[in-house]
Design a protein around this motif. Sequence first.
Motif, short mmCIF file in Angstrom:
data_model
loop_
_atom_site.label_atom_id
_atom_site.label_comp_id
_atom_site.label_asym_id
_atom_site.label_seq_id
_atom_site.Cartn_x
_atom_site.Cartn_y
_atom_site.Cartn_z
N UNK A 212 0.80 -1.23 0.00
CA UNK A 212 0.00 0.00 0.00
C UNK A 212 0.83 1.27 0.00
N UNK A 213 2.17 1.15 -0.06
CA UNK A 213 3.02 2.33 0.08
C UNK A 213 2.79 3.40 -0.97
N UNK A 214 2.39 2.97 -2.17
CA UNK A 214 2.18 3.93 -3.26
C UNK A 214 0.71 4.36 -3.37
N UNK A 215 -0.13 3.87 -2.44
CA UNK A 215 -1.55 4.27 -2.48
C UNK A 215 -1.75 5.59 -1.74
N UNK A 216 -2.91 6.23 -1.98
CA UNK A 216 -3.25 7.45 -1.25
C UNK A 216 -3.38 7.13 0.25
N UNK A 217 -3.05 8.14 1.08
CA UNK A 217 -3.11 7.88 2.53
C UNK A 217 -4.52 7.57 3.03
N UNK A 218 -5.56 7.91 2.24
CA UNK A 218 -6.92 7.54 2.64
C UNK A 218 -7.13 6.03 2.60
N UNK A 219 -6.18 5.31 1.99
CA UNK A 219 -6.27 3.83 1.95
C UNK A 219 -6.04 3.21 3.33
N UNK A 220 -5.79 4.03 4.35
CA UNK A 220 -5.85 3.54 5.74
C UNK A 220 -7.18 2.79 5.94
N UNK A 221 -8.22 3.21 5.20
CA UNK A 221 -9.53 2.54 5.27
C UNK A 221 -9.40 1.04 4.98
N UNK A 222 -8.43 0.68 4.13
CA UNK A 222 -8.29 -0.74 3.76
C UNK A 222 -7.82 -1.58 4.95
#
Length: 293
Positions: free
Chosen positions: A271-281
């Motif tokens: 998830x390092x390259x995902x948007x920080x909103x991916x905390x939802x994942x």
Amino acid sequence: MKIGLIGLGIMGKPMAKNMLKAGYDLTVSDLNKANVDEVVAAGAKAASNKEIGETCDVVMTMLPNSPHVKSVMLGENGVASFMKPGSVFIDMSSINPVASKEIAAALAEKNIEMLDAPVSGGEPKAIDGTLSFMVGGKQEVFDAHKAILETMGASVVRCGDVGAGNTTKLANQIIVACNIQALAEALTLAQKAGVDPQLVFEAIKGGLAGSTVMNAKAPMMIAGNDKPGFKIDLHIKDLNNALDCAHSVGAPVPMTAEVQEILQWMHNHEGGQKDHSAIAQYYEYLTGIQIGR
Ligand code: NAD
């Protein structure tokens, strides 16, 4: 006034173009030649870091983190060794404020003043020239160079002496990360309890819980859109700096430590390259739901 800019990445490139549009005489360098070519096509000159140090009145950097800025400025054949006494260094990177103070102290021995001037706003605001600058350094150095920053930013605020800019940026990054975590946790709870997270968002966004973070990130979480924006790996870097700084000044930051562990979990799960909103994942993994879907 001759300006040099080292670091032409996602942020540095559009920022360089805005300085050129404002008519500044700009010389640039980056390890990536394609980035340099693009900014030269917009009117800049290309030069080595050494030439930038020798010829520019103001040297600016927009680099990833403290080690990059330290090595470019103070390393072997660092730019500082070529800069004239009386010239000024403005670092716009988001780095550890402890490192900003160390660099400023080394430059002071050569009669070079420094401002630390990190930004918030991301690539769209870098392109529009509407970034927010948070600046540390002497008042008179700030006053003399504020106009340069105003070609790239809608807001340019001096927060104190050198290091205050990056301390303010760390505060910004803590608040954003903890807000995103709270939002992800709350939307997950709502859906698990049988309430549509979209309706939760619409019902509460105008109240006390509403925020810029909520308006930007709730729709992304609900749509499952993790396209960056601001990447998780960059937020990990900022919170590492926040933890380092907090430990060195004796300020416990338990919320920062917790959200940092979640970001690290995301990094470990590609998830390092995902948007920080991916905390939802992370919350979706804990509960087996998909927010909004
Ligand atoms: P980036 O990785 O896109 O760009 C960094 C650039 O520095 C690259 O082009 C790289 O080639 C260059 N570079 C690295 N080492 C170099 C060296 N020794 N000499 C010359 N060039 C070198 O990063 P970015 O997104 O532009 O971010 C820059 C800074 O701004 C970071 O501190 C980041 O945290 C901060 N920031 C980023 C955003 C954002 O949304 N991307 C928002 C606010 C602040």
